[in-house]
Design a protein around this motif. Structure first.
Motif, PDB file in Angstrom:
ATOM      1  N   CYS A  88       0.830  -1.196   0.000  1.00 16.28           N
ATOM      2  CA  CYS A  88       0.000   0.000   0.000  1.00 16.28           C
ATOM      3  C   CYS A  88       0.873   1.258   0.000  1.00 16.28           C
ATOM      4  O   CYS A  88       1.759   1.370   0.845  1.00 16.28           O
ATOM      5  CB  CYS A  88      -0.822  -0.085   1.286  1.00 16.28           C
ATOM      6  N   ASP A 119     -11.118  -1.841   0.036  1.00 21.94           N
ATOM      7  CA  ASP A 119     -12.127  -1.475   1.026  1.00 21.94           C
ATOM      8  C   ASP A 119     -11.393  -1.302   2.359  1.00 21.94           C
ATOM      9  O   ASP A 119     -10.563  -2.129   2.754  1.00 21.94           O
ATOM     10  CB  ASP A 119     -13.160  -2.606   1.121  1.00 21.94           C
ATOM     11  N   GLU A 120     -11.687  -0.221   3.046  1.00 21.32           N
ATOM     12  CA  GLU A 120     -10.964   0.154   4.264  1.00 21.32           C
ATOM     13  C   GLU A 120     -11.030  -0.935   5.348  1.00 21.32           C
ATOM     14  O   GLU A 120     -10.143  -1.046   6.190  1.00 21.32           O
ATOM     15  CB  GLU A 120     -11.555   1.472   4.779  1.00 21.32           C
ATOM     16  N   ARG A 121     -12.073  -1.779   5.313  1.00 19.04           N
ATOM     17  CA  ARG A 121     -12.220  -2.786   6.374  1.00 19.04           C
ATOM     18  C   ARG A 121     -11.139  -3.862   6.313  1.00 19.04           C
ATOM     19  O   ARG A 121     -10.840  -4.521   7.297  1.00 19.04           O
ATOM     20  CB  ARG A 121     -13.630  -3.396   6.323  1.00 19.04           C
ATOM     21  N   ARG A 123      -7.999  -3.102   5.709  1.00 16.18           N
ATOM     22  CA  ARG A 123      -6.926  -2.438   6.452  1.00 16.18           C
ATOM     23  C   ARG A 123      -7.206  -2.477   7.969  1.00 16.18           C
ATOM     24  O   ARG A 123      -6.333  -2.741   8.772  1.00 16.18           O
ATOM     25  CB  ARG A 123      -6.885  -0.996   5.953  1.00 16.18           C
ATOM     26  N   GLU A 124      -8.477  -2.263   8.334  1.00 13.04           N
ATOM     27  CA  GLU A 124      -8.821  -2.148   9.760  1.00 13.04           C
ATOM     28  C   GLU A 124      -8.811  -3.489  10.481  1.00 13.04           C
ATOM     29  O   GLU A 124      -8.440  -3.575  11.641  1.00 13.04           O
ATOM     30  CB  GLU A 124     -10.227  -1.540   9.910  1.00 13.04           C
ATOM     31  N   GLU A 130       1.205  -2.640   7.057  1.00 18.23           N
ATOM     32  CA  GLU A 130       0.994  -2.015   5.738  1.00 18.23           C
ATOM     33  C   GLU A 130       2.349  -1.506   5.287  1.00 18.23           C
ATOM     34  O   GLU A 130       2.997  -0.753   6.004  1.00 18.23           O
ATOM     35  CB  GLU A 130       0.041  -0.828   5.851  1.00 18.23           C
TER      36      GLU A 130
END
Ligand SMILES: C[S@@+](CC[C@H](N)C(=O)[O-])C[C@H]1O[C@@H](n2cnc3c(N)ncnc32)[C@H](O)[C@@H]1O
Length: 239
Positions: A88, A119-121, A123-124, A130
């Motif tokens: 990323c 989709d940000e989820r 990453r979360e 990352e």
């Protein structure tokens, strides 16, 4: 070490993973790897892995479901949980220190993005790290993952014939490496420094250390801020 690579373009890895030291390292059983096309894990009828961004805007976004399902399928009951690395441009900038840290793991999973992003989820909820390979934007995470894997693999015991050479590399010591010369002793009027031909190991070591410090001062003075200089080394640098 076991390496799993989630990618929509597995064919990109063949040349890099099956050549040179990467190939030898596998023959020496330093690591095994597999590529996983996460399109296989889609649950929708058209095997779609991406969709339009909520809120509008350009580009497509990778959906969470195929990537979560692919990671679930790879994870086994391991005593040490795998490191799950999201490639990323917004991640931590990759360094030799990070390569050394990852080389201590038993299992690495790389997630290579494409298109506008993830989709940000993902990453979360899913990843442990990352990583960005620099302040620029690539079309996909594959090249970045190859860069990271290459630098990690060469640090694995039995990957390189000569482990000493990895320990003396630029950044491993905290400095840039000293210059190298090989035969002939004179090429187009340019001579190899006399000291390297003297056979005097102690003097050669001292010369190399001085050159390494000089080169670091000239090219990457920022590295010297964290380097524990001896009093003698400080004097060399002042000179
Ligand atoms: C076109 S990029 C997406 C860039 C994203 N829209 C942004 O501005 O942060 C597509 C994919 O390439 C990979 N990528 C691009 N640049 C990278 C970098 N510098 N380091 C690591 N991966 C990178 C990532 O996997 C990323 O999801």
């Amino acid at each position: 070490m076991k390496i799993d690579i989630l990618t929509l373009f597995p064919e990109m890895f063949r040349g890099v993973m099956e050549s040179s030291i990467m190939k030898k390292a596998q023959e020496n059983q330093a690591f095994t790897y597999q590529t996983i096309d996460f399109r296989q894990y889609t649950t929708n009828k058209h095997q779609k892995v991406d969709d339009y961004p909520y809120g509008g805007g350009a580009g497509m976004v990778l959906m969470p479901q195929p990537i979560f399902s692919a990671v679930d399928a790879i994870k086994q009951s391991e005593s040490k949980p795998p490191r799950i690395v999201l490639m990323c441009p917004q991640g931590e900038r990759f360094t030799q220190r990070k390569a050394e840290e990852l080389a201590k793991e038993d299992h690495l999973i790389f997630i290579c993005g494409h298109y506008e992003g993830y989709d940000e989820r993902i990453r979360e909820q899913l990843v442990t790290d990352e990583i960005s390979i620099g302040d620029f934007v690539l079309t996909g995470g594959e090249l970045g993952a190859m860069v990271v894997i290459d630098s990690v693999v060469r640090l694995l015991p039995s990957a390189l014939g000569n482990q000493q050479s990895a320990r003396e590399d630029s950044f491993s010591t905290g400095l840039l490496e000293h210059p190298h010369y090989t035969r002939p002793a004179v090429f187009q009027g340019m001579e190899v420094p006399e000291i390297l031909r003297s056979g005097h190991h102690e003097k050669i070591e001292k010369w190399r250390k001085q050159q390494s410090l000089k080169r670091t001062l000239e090219r990457r003075p920022d590295l010297l801020e964290d380097y524990p200089l001896t009093d003698e080394e400080k004097k060399w640098l002042d000179r």
